[in-house]
Scaffold this active site. Structure first.
Site, short mmCIF file in Angstrom:
data_model
loop_
_atom_site.label_atom_id
_atom_site.label_comp_id
_atom_site.label_asym_id
_atom_site.label_seq_id
_atom_site.Cartn_x
_atom_site.Cartn_y
_atom_site.Cartn_z
CG HIS A 1 -1.94 1.05 1.29
ND1 HIS A 1 -2.28 1.75 2.42
CD2 HIS A 1 -2.75 1.52 0.31
CE1 HIS A 1 -3.26 2.60 2.13
NE2 HIS A 1 -3.56 2.48 0.86
CG HIS A 2 3.22 3.11 -2.30
ND1 HIS A 2 3.86 3.03 -3.52
CD2 HIS A 2 4.04 2.49 -1.41
CE1 HIS A 2 5.01 2.37 -3.38
NE2 HIS A 2 5.13 2.02 -2.10
CD GLU A 3 -3.77 7.42 1.23
OE1 GLU A 3 -4.74 6.69 1.06
OE2 GLU A 3 -3.56 8.44 0.50
CG HIS B 1 -8.69 2.93 -3.50
ND1 HIS B 1 -9.73 2.72 -2.61
CD2 HIS B 1 -8.59 1.79 -4.23
CE1 HIS B 1 -10.21 1.51 -2.79
NE2 HIS B 1 -9.54 0.91 -3.76
CD GLU B 2 -8.44 7.87 -2.21
OE1 GLU B 2 -7.30 7.42 -2.36
OE2 GLU B 2 -9.28 7.36 -1.45
CD GLU C 1 -12.11 4.71 -3.62
OE1 GLU C 1 -12.67 4.36 -2.58
OE2 GLU C 1 -11.24 5.60 -3.65
CD GLU D 1 -13.51 4.00 0.99
OE1 GLU D 1 -12.80 3.02 0.73
OE2 GLU D 1 -13.12 5.16 0.91
#
Ligand code: NOJ
Length: 670
Positions: A370-372, A443-444, A462, A468
Site C-alpha cells: 500500500h502507498h497512501e 484509489h482516489e 476506485e 466504505e
C-alpha cells in the site's frame, strides 16, 4: 488497414453539413460542417438525432483559436474491422469495427495552423479527437475546449458533480439535462425522450486535464479540468487530445457493455503477460469500522502477527492475496494532514516486512502493498525508486495506491487530482510500476479512460463511491446505476463481500447477504476484494461463491438492466466453461427471469443458486444466516442456497428482496 479515399467520408447531398461518416452497419451517422469559419458536427442513430448541431474547437493562449476561422482542406476515410485480445477484462476478445473520417482543417488566414479532427464511427457510438500538427512553436497553452454535446435537454441524466472535495465519490443524482446545475464528471449517462441511452465520456486521457461537462444555456460543453493558474493544458506539439466519446444504445443493458473506450486506446507496446487478476483479503474493513487502527498502538492492524493470521486465512480460504494497510510510518493523528511526511520504506516497530513476506511465500499467498500518498506528490515521488525497490525486494507485486485528500500538492501548488499535472503523475506512477513489474489498484484515481489497454498493469481503480461509504452513505440504488455510468470507465474496486452486515453498528451495510455475493459479478474489477474480516467467512456456506467466482472473464452477456432499477449480467470464466450470473435490484423487491441462452448447446450444467429468502420456500431448502423473507434492513442474512440442473434455453425465475440480489454459479457437468 487500407485507405479508402472518400468512401466512408462522403459529401452530403444537401443541408449544412458537407461530409458524413457512417458506421459499418449504417445505423450511426456522424456529420461535419463548416460555416463562417466555425466547425460543427451532429450525430444520429437509426435516423434519430442524438447530438444536434454542436461546435468543435479549442481556444489557445496567444494563437488563433481552432474552430473560429477555419475551412476544410482535405478529407480521407478508412475502414477497420479487427479483433484484439485483452490481458484481462470483461471479454477476452474485443471486436474493433469502425469507419474513420479524417478531416484536415486550416485557418483561413494562415495555413500553418492545421488541425485534424479524426472521428471513428462504430455501430454503438463515436469517438473523435483533435490532432494538432507541428507549427512554428513547440508548445501551446490550451485555454479552453469549445467542444459541445448538444443532447436532448429534456433527457434524464445520471450525474455526479465535478470539482468537489470527495472527487468522484458521490451518489448519482438524477435530473433532466436542463436541470444539471453543476459541472459534472464523465461518464455522463442520459436517457433521451426518444428512448435512446447515451453516455458522454473520453478515452486515452494522457498529458491533459480530464474532461468535465458543463451546461451552457441549452447545450453541454466539454471543460478541461483547469490547473491552479486557470489554464486547461500546456501541450507539446504535435499533440493529440484524448478522444471525446459518445456511446449510444437502444437498451440500457447494451450501453453497459460498450467497448468503444477500450478500442480507442493503443495496444500495449510491451509484454504484460505477467499481469494477473486476483481476489484478495485485507487488513482493511477492521480499520474502517474502528476495530483496529492504521497507526501503531494497542489496536494496530498491520502488526506482524495479525498479518500472518490474515495470510493463514488466505491460504485456508483459497484467496490469493492479502492487503496490508497501515504498516508504514505516518498514520498518526489526522493522517490526512500528516501524510505530507509519509515514509514508504519505514515500518512501524511492530511490523516486520521480511518476516511477513517470507511467511506469505511459504504459504503461497501474495502480498498487496500500500502507498497512501494523501496526494502529496513530491513527498511520494522523492521516495522513488526506493518505495518500489522495497516492495520488489520483498516479492510484492501488487500495490494499492491512495490519493486521499481534497486536492493534490504538486510542485508546491494545490491542484485538482484530475487536472493535467495530476494526470501526468498518475501516468508516471503507472510507468515506474510497470518497470518494477508491479500491478496497481488506484484509489482516489484519475477516472478510467481505457488506458489499461496500453498499460495493463493499471488493473483497477476506485473513482466512485465504494462500500466504505456504508453506514449511511450508500443506497441500494447506487449498485443499479454504476453499471451504466462509472462502470463504463472500466474496473471498479468496490470491495464487496461484507458478511457481517451489522459491522459493529459503525457501518451497517444496506444490502442483503445474497447481494454481497452478486456484487462480485455485477461490478467488474480485475482485483476483487473479499472485504470483510475473514473470521466472518469461516464456516459460512455462502462464502463458497466468493471462493469460486473468478476476477477475469472470457465473455460478458447483459441479461436485464434499467438504470437505477436493476442489473443482471452473466459472465463466463476465462479459465473454464463455467458461467456466473449476478443480479441486483434497488430498494424495490422484484422477480427477474434469467434465460440461459448463453450456455453451450447440448451441454448440461449445474446451477448453484444463492438468493434472498422469500416468503414461501419449499421444504428442505438450505438456509444460511437467517430464515424467512429477506430485506436489506429487516432481514439481510436470509440466504437460500439451492442447486438445479440447467441447459441452454432454460429459464430461471429469481426473486430479489428490497436491496437484495442473487448470484449463480453455472458449472458445466461432464
Ligand atoms: C481511502 C481508500 O479508498 C481506502 O480504501 C483506504 O483504506 C483509505 N483511503 C486509507 O488509505
Amino acid at each position: 488497414m487500407k485507405w479508402l479515399g472518400n468512401k466512408f467520408s462522403q459529401k452530403t447531398q444537401t443541408g449544412e453539413y458537407s461530409h458524413e461518416v457512417f458506421s459499418p452497419s449504417g445505423r450511426v451517422r456522424f456529420m461535419l460542417g463548416v460555416r463562417d469559419g466555425g466547425v460543427f458536427y451532429s450525430l444520429k442513430r437509426d435516423e434519430k438525432v442524438i447530438v444536434r448541431e454542436s461546435k468543435l474547437g479549442l481556444d489557445f493562449v496567444g494563437e488563433e483559436s481552432f474552430g473560429r476561422k477555419f475551412k476544410l482542406l482535405a478529407v480521407k476515410g478508412q475502414e477497420v474491422n479487427s479483433k484484439w485480445e485483452t490481458v484481462f477484462g470483461e471479454e477476452k476478445v474485443v471486436v474493433n469495427k469502425y469507419h474513420e473520417g479524417e478531416f484536415r482543417l486550416g485557418c483561413l488566414e494562415d495555413e500553418r495552423g492545421v488541425i485534424v479532427v479524426r472521428v471513428r464511427v462504430f455501430d454503438d457510438g463515436i469517438g473523435f479527437r483533435y490532432e494538432i500538427a507541428e507549427r512554428g512553436v513547440e508548445q501551446l497553452t490550451v485555454k479552453e475546449e469549445l467542444t459541445e454535446f448538444n443532447v436532448d435537454q429534456n433527457g434524464r441524466a445520471w450525474w455526479i458533480p465535478a470539482y468537489q472535495p470527495d472527487r468522484y465519490e458521490y451518489l448519482y443524482q438524477r435530473s433532466q439535462v436542463v436541470a444539471m446545475d453543476k459541472p459534472v464528471h464523465t461518464p455522463l449517462t442520459i436517457k433521451t425522450t426518444s428512448g435512446a441511452y447515451v453516455s458522454i465520456h473520453e478515452a486515452a486521457l494522457y498529458d491533459y486535464g480530464a474532461m468535465v461537462v458543463r451546461r451552457h444555456g441549452d447545450t453541454l460543453r466539454a471543460e478541461v479540468t483547469p490547473m491552479a493558474n486557470g489554464d486547461a493544458a500546456q501541450i507539446e506539439l504535435p499533440f493529440n487530445t484524448p478522444w471525446r466519446v459518445v456511446m449510444v444504445a437502444s437498451r440500457a443493458m447494451d450501453l453497459a457493455v460498450n467497448r468503444i473506450m477500450l478500442n480507442l486506446n493503443e495496444p500495449a507496446r510491451e509484454d504484460f503477460a505477467w499481469v494477473k487478476p486476483m481476489k484478495y483479503l485485507g487488513i482493511w474493513w477492521s480499520l474502517h469500522i474502528g476495530e483496529q487502527t492504521w497507526h501503531a498502538g494497542d489496536r494496530h492492524g498491520a502488526t506482524t502477527e495479525n498479518t500472518m493470521e490474515y495470510i493463514d486465512y488466505a491460504a485456508k480460504l483459497g484467496i490469493r492475496a492479502v492487503l496490508i494497510e497501515g504498516w508504514n510510518e505516518g498514520w498518526e493523528g489526522d493522517w490526512l494532514e500528516c501524510g505530507k511526511d509519509n515514509k514508504f520504506t519505514l515500518a512501524y516497530p511492530d511490523f516486520n516486512m521480511k518476516k511477513v513476506a517470507d511467511y506469505a511465500k511459504e504459504k503461497g499467498v501474495e502480498i498487496v502493498g500500500h502507498h497512501e500518498t494523501v496526494g502529496f506528490i513530491e513527498n511520494y515521488e522523492s521516495q522513488w525508486p526506493e518505495a518500489f525497490e522495497f516492495y520488489k525486494d520483498h516479492g510484492v507485486k501488487y500495490i494499492k495506491l491512495g490519493y486521499a485528500g481534497t486536492r493534490m500538492l504538486i510542485d508546491g501548488t494545490r491542484e485538482f487530482h484530475h487536472c493535467q499535472p495530476g494526470v501526468r503523475h498518475y501516468q508516471r506512477v503507472a510507468e515506474i510500476a510497470a518497470k518494477y513489474g508491479m500491478m496497481l489498484n488506484i484509489h482516489e484515481p484519475i477516472k478510467g479512460t481505457g488506458i489499461e489497454r496500453t498499460w495493463p498493469n493499471i488493473m483497477t481503480r476506485e473513482g466512485a463511491r465504494g462500500q466504505e461509504y456504508e453506514g449511511g452513505g450508500m443506497t441500494p440504488e447506487h449498485h443499479t446505476i454504476i453499471p451504466f455510468t462509472r462502470g463504463l470507465a472500466g474496473g471498479f474496486d468496490y470491495t464487496p463481500g461484507i458478511f457481517d452486515i451489522h459491522s459493529n453498528g459503525v457501518k451497517t451495510v444496506w444490502s442483503t447477504l445474497a447481494r454481497q455475493l452478486a456484487l462480485f459479478v455485477t461490478i467488474y474489477s480485475s482485483w476483487q476484494m473479499a472485504a470483510d474480516r475473514p473470521r466472518f467467512y469461516e464456516g459460512n456456506p455462502a462464502f463458497k461463491f466468493v471462493q469460486d467466482v473468478p476476477a477475469d472473464w472470457q465473455k460478458t452477456v447483459p441479461l436485464v438492466g434499467e438504470i437505477g432499477e436493476c442489473w443482471v449480467v452473466a459472465r463466463q470464466d476465462r479459465e473454464s466453461d463455467d458461467w456466473y450470473v449476478g443480479g441486483v435490484t434497488n430498494e424495490d423487491a422484484r422477480a427477474v427471469s434469467v434465460y440461459f441462452e448463453f450456455l453451450d448447446e447440448g451441454c448440461e450444467y449445474e446451477a448453484e443458486i444463492y438468493r434472498d429468502g422469500c416468503e414461501q420456500e419449499a421444504e428442505g431448502v438450505t438456509w444460511v444466516g437467517a430464515e424467512g423473507r429477506a430485506h436489506f434492513r429487516e432481514n439481510p442474512l436470509a440466504v437460500v442456497i439451492e442447486k438445479r440442473r440447467v441447459k441452454k434455453g432454460d429459464r430461471l425465475e429469481v426473486w430479489m428482496a428490497e436491496g437484495g440480489g442473487f448470484a449463480v454459479r453455472v458449472k458445466r457437468v461432464e
